[in-house]
Design an enzyme around this catalytic site. Structure first.
Site, PDB file in Angstrom:
ATOM      1  CE  LYS A   1      -6.164   2.547   7.705  1.00 59.06           C
ATOM      2  NZ  LYS A   1      -5.447   3.483   6.815  1.00 59.06           N
TER       3      LYS A   1
ATOM      4  CB  THR B   1      -3.797   8.357   3.154  1.00 57.90           C
ATOM      5  OG1 THR B   1      -3.090   7.452   3.999  1.00 57.90           O
ATOM      6  CG2 THR B   1      -4.236   9.555   4.004  1.00 57.90           C
TER       7      THR B   1
ATOM      8  CD  GLU C   1      -2.519   1.356   2.668  1.00 58.21           C
ATOM      9  OE1 GLU C   1      -2.739   2.495   3.150  1.00 58.21           O
ATOM     10  OE2 GLU C   1      -2.880   0.296   3.235  1.00 58.21           O
TER      11      GLU C   1
END
Length: 203
Positions: A128, A68, A41
């Site tokens: 998440k 993000t 990621e």
């Protein structure tokens, strides 16, 4: 289950690469790859993250996601660059819609039962749990009791010392930054230490 989530389950550990330069991020990816970690990621807080995602995603041996992700426009840019999954620290219905339209996996961030439900309603393929350290494995276990069919990915405070506790609590896979993308180690060229942390995480 989304096929990418199946791949993430198999990988178990998802390195969250958040560095001050794209070069440091690329170095971390290269070092992690040497110990068998090929799912990555790249956070959008890393400079030139989209260009880096494009470079890494060109390698079919890597499964690259974007983290993000701040908005729908950036989500589209990441997907066009080759990201196969999108991660947010919050629930953003527009980002989720972009992921669904592209067939990518979506992992919005949540912490409370209300937020987990909102993530699922927005189309989450996995959720998440962030910041995971605020509630610990016991918090995840409690969420699993209410949402037994959800694939949870605790992130934030997960490290090689407590990974087993998170899986015992019901994590499908975990997001881990820390030593897996330690800029001090990268800047010092200390590949051995970073790879030692990676091997500990995989053990």
């Amino acid at each position: 289950m989304h096929p990418i989530v199946t791949q993430l389950r198999t990988a178990r550990i998802i390195p969250v690469i958040r560095t001050s330069t794209a070069a440091h991020a690329a170095t971390a990816v290269a070092w992690l790859r040497e110990v068998g970690i090929t799912t990555i990621e790249i956070t959008l807080t890393t400079p030139d993250a989209v260009a880096l995602i494009r470079e890494l995603a060109a390698d079919p041996a890597l499964l690259v996601g974007a983290g993000t992700v701040p908005d729908a426009a950036t989500a589209r840019a990441c997907l066009e660059a080759g990201a196969k999954f999108l991660v947010t620290p919050w629930v953003d219905a527009e980002v989720c819609a972009v992921a669904r339209a592209a067939g990518a996996a979506m992992l919005p961030g949540a912490f409370t039962p209300t937020e987990v439900r909102a993530a699922l309603q927005a189309g989450a393929d996995a959720v998440k749990i962030f910041p995971a350290s605020s509630g610990g494995p016991a918090h995840l276990k409690a969420l699993r009791s209410v949402f037994p069919g959800v694939a949870f990915c605790p992130t934030g405070g997960v490290d090689p010392r407590n990974t087993a506790e998170w899986f015992a609590a019901g994590a499908a896979f975990v997001g881990m930054g820390g030593k897996l993308a330690d800029e001090a180690l990268i800047a010092a060229g200390d590949k051995a230490a970073l790879q030692a942390a990676a091997r500990a995480a995989l053990a």
